[in-house]
Design an enzyme around this catalytic site. Structure first.
Site: not given
Length: 520
Positions: A22, A24-25, A29, A43, A132
């Site tokens: 994965g 993301g911002g 990961v 991560k 979040d």
């Protein structure tokens, strides 16, 4: 999706990367294994990693079965920052919600919400605000809720004037007071109210064409709660109050309101944390019943969606069958293409439709009824055999099969007029051929929504193999226009076409290689 590191690399000492899972911002990961054999998620932080590091540092020593565990914060030789986290082999909640546009079953939504409330309540009891909460940060592993992604977590006692106050959360789940820089536990209670609304209805309370429009609705609009069951409206309305002082005082109070709706159904759900519970380490609860595991939740589209999806698959099958039959015609019968093409095309369409229609009605039910499905498909295949007999030019009138010398054979039949016994033998060959071809293969698996791969060549080879083998003992002499080659081509083509036109959702992420841990 391109990742910085590939399988087998060891950018962080003590861990070997197996694959990227994965982006993301805040970074990437990876699924990795320690030198001692422990499976973890690594991560790699990118950008303003200081914000992420501060958020994770607040949670590194927290232990709760409903939270994704954070084991360590590490740096590598290149100066990169890494977070070593618990390996989660489940799906994000948003994947499950996407399969349920009308909302989850009410008992399941209630059970999952209570687990979510325990996780968020545990954070609050330790002085941490998540900030979040959204379906992409909530994971489901064997029916157990796990809240993850602590990049925006913050201590309630910290100063508000920090970089972390910028771009907090996701607009669909933002409490109105975030615009003023307030981020106490009430913003998590508001987000959980949105999540409860979404789990029950399949939609968020406020939608818009831009983030600004959605934020303005959070600030000024009253949510429409008519889609909720009557008993949930007052509860969600209180959680979504514009004034934080009018919301629940704690996640425990919120959970108790939901739990009180069906006390008899709550026997298998551990009670929420007391409002003033001291920080403790809890043992992992017994997993929820199998009915709560997302892998067994059936996809239940509306009637309109069902008809539209089936119609689209049937239309797509017709188009792909046309293209593939042109290809087969050029290979098998380049000398006399027209009659062979027409018969083989319509036969291929018949086979694909005969698989798609019953498979669509079967849906995603358990596969313990495989033999009943085989028998059903054999009956359908027998009907396809009769249709193939007609396509090949035979007169299917019962009267024709009673004549000593019949005119049932099509013009140009290699053996000329045939007796009634010969005609019955040819008809039996057609019917037996297609009935066996349909019964030997698990055709419904090619159309399953949650099959492992969208397309695999193995079913095509398997169908083609049996189609070719069956021509040997049955000796289908009557296939004048279609020919044995055409029948085998139609079946092999159908195995490919059915996969291409059938909707595909990724299968449950219960196996290690289906890890779906995603960054926000």
């Amino acid at each position: 999706m391109k990742f910085t590191y590939g399988s087998g690399q060891k950018p962080l000492e003590g861990y070997t990367i197996k694959r990227g899972v994965g982006k993301g911002g805040f970074g990437e990961v990876y699924f990795a294994v320690s030198d001692g054999g422990k499976e973890v998620a690594l991560k790699l932080l990118r950008g303003d990693s200081g914000v992420e590091m501060r958020g994770i540092a607040h949670c590194i020593n927290l232990k709760n079965p409903n939270l994704v565990g954070v084991y360590d914060l590490r740096g590598d030789k290149a100066g990169n920052q890494w977070v070593v986290m618990e390996y989660v082999s489940g799906e994000p909640m948003h994947v499950v919600l996407d399969r349920h546009p009308n909302g989850l079953p009410l008992d399941l939504a209630r059970s999952w919400f209570l687990s979510l409330a325990r996780a968020v309540g545990y954070l609050h009891d330790h002085g941490i605000v998540h900030r979040d909460l959204k379906p992409a940060n909530i994971f489901l592993e064997d029916g157990l809720i796990k809240v993850g992604d602590y990049g925006l977590c913050k201590s309630m006692s910290s100063s508000q004037r920090t970089p972390q106050t910028q771009s907090v959360g996701t607009v669909h789940y933002m409490a109105p007071e975030i615009s003023t820089g307030n981020y106490n536990k009430q913003i998590d209670i508001y987000a959980c109210g949105v999540l409860l609304y979404e789990m029950i209805t399949g939609n968020v309370p406020f939608e818009g064409e831009s983030p600004g429009e959605i934020l303005m609705k959070h600030l000024t609009s009253t949510p429409d709660l008519s889609a909720l069951p009557a008993e949930y409206r007052a509860i969600v309305a209180k959680a979504l109050a514009k004034d934080p002082g009018q919301r629940y005082g704690s996640m425990s109070e919120f959970a108790q309101a939901v739990e009180a709706l069906a006390p008899a159904a709550a026997q298998n759900v551990p009670p929420p944390l007391p409002r003033s519970a001291p920080p403790v380490v809890r043992a992992a609860p017994v997993h929820q019943p199998a009915a709560n595991i997302p892998e067994v939740i059936p996809v239940t589209p509306s009637t309109r969606g069902f008809i539209g999806e089936l119609s689209g698959s049937l239309a797509g099958a017709s188009v792909l069958s046309l293209l593939t039959t042109v290809f087969w015609t050029a290979i098998v019968r380049p000398d006399d293409p027209f009659r062979w093409f027409g018969a083989t095309y319509f036969l291929t369409v018949a086979v694909t439709w005969a698989v798609l229609i019953p498979s669509k009605f079967w849906g995603e039910r358990p596969r313990d009824d495989a033999w009943s499905r085989r028998l059903t498909l054999m009956a359908v295949g027998a009907c396809v055999g009769v249709f193939a007999l007609w396509l090949d030019g035979w007169n299917l009138s019962p009267r024709s099969f009673g004549l000593p010398v019949m005119s049932a054979a099509p013009t140009g039949h290699p053996h000329g007029p045939v007796t009634s016994r010969e005609a019955v033998g040819v008809a039996a060959s057609y019917v037996s051929y297609f009935a066996l071809a349909f019964g030997l293969c698990r055709w419904w698996r090619y159309a399953e929504r949650r099959r492992r791969h969208w397309f695999s060549v193995l079913p095509v080879l398997f169908a083609g193999f049996w189609a070719a083998i069956l021509t040997l003992p049955l000796e289908i002499e009557g296939l004048t226009y279609i020919s044995a080659h055409g029948a085998a081509a139609a079946l092999a083509t159908a195995a490919a076409v059915v996969q291409f036109v059938s909707p595909h959702d990724p299968p449950p992420a219960s196996l290690p290689r289906r890890l779906r841990y995603r960054a926000a």
